[in-house]
Write a protein that holds these residues in place. Sequence first.
Motif: not given
Lengths: 175, 276
Positions: A37-40, A61-66, A111-112, A142-143
């Motif tokens: 899980v690496v949105p950062a 845009f990235s959040a909506m697509a993800s 990320n955290m 892991t991320s």
Amino acid sequence: MFRRFDVCIWLFLVLNALYWVAVSALNTCAQGYFYLVVPALFIVPAALYMNYVSMSIVVVFSAMASFSNADVNPFLIAAVWLMAAWLVNVCRFRLRTGDYMTTVSVSLLVNMFLILCYAVILPCGVYTAGEYVKRILVDAATSGLFILAVGNFCAKLPVCIMDYFGIDITMNEEI
Amino acid sequence: MAFKNFKSVRNIAIFALALFAAVLLPDWVVDFFRGAFAEFRAPLEAIPSQLNDLRKFWSLKSNTKLELIEAGRDLARLNSAYELKVMENSSLKLQVERLEELLSLPSQERYKMEIARVASRDINAWWQQVTLRKGSLHGIKEGYAVIYGGGVLGRVCEVGLYTCKVELVSSRDFRIACHIKGDDRPIIYQGLGGVSLRSFGGEIRDVPADVEETSGAVIVTSSLAGSFPDGILIGEISSLKLDSDEIFKSGTVRLNPELSAVKEAAVLIPVGDIGK
């Protein structure tokens, strides 16, 4: 409005799409042992090098697509991502050294923070709270390791690409 | 100073707009955007799987002629064995059709299988889903059953034009009527969700109290489940204990660990829905 980073919007969107494909492929190969899980990776480079409006476009845009396929309101995730990006964007001038430690630390913190938000917002898919926490800790660890390995590279990649085309992007304060 | 203030207000307004959209937008607007973005990302989602197919193609292409001749010979042997099976199968099919006609029975053929490759897997604390590389263009709809070599894989939960999402049998949202093999009384199965490190499981409820815990007892789908045909393997019972009401038992089910490594699955399309 887009005086300086107009072309960068496309660059960051394309890079985010590539990161997303790579992370998705790794998660597919992981077969449930862990989940990255690496949105950062999608947020920090845009927040460091873009002005607020351009960054908002890339991040939303990235959040909506993800999260378009997930059982959660994608606008809510976009708002959370935007909040994290805003925090980084506001203090980017203080991070202008851009060394490995700074970039990776910011990426890890973002990320955290976002994993913590996901743990609260997203629907729990595990039958006990203990198992839920355990699973999230495994995935967060892991991320984190993944970000340690690639966080700096992902933050520097857009600079290198734009440098190749003779365009200089830096962590300046918004003019 | 005025410009700085304008910038601050603008930045806060953008954030407030996203928050407003999250909280106040009606469901149909959210669904519209979700659908649009899902179709946009569908080709991207299939890229790793298609690259994998390409890699396999090139690795096979690099085989020597001798290896290809050997593989061809082995395949020819298999083909002749399958040809016999196909002939046997078609004669049995004709026999079944004749008997159905004589006895005026409804047709046994209820499902058509649509084979699809797995494009990506999302197995985490929130979801237990896989994405298949076939969608509504191939006749797939929400709620259809999905099976693989090891039994039940799950149920289609979301369909795009070219891809569909499958809720895995281990998912907390997957609930189905089933029965123990050899005992037709219905019981309820539900997935346990993303327990740690690839150990998949489920729980069963409403098991009659006279059912004893025996090693190797398996649960299979029931025709009561609607979208699933009867008798497809779900998993093996690992424990059973009497409930406090002492009428029913509940327990846990061990699922096939290969569930997360599936590369190909079959979507069961009801024959009645074909062409609709």
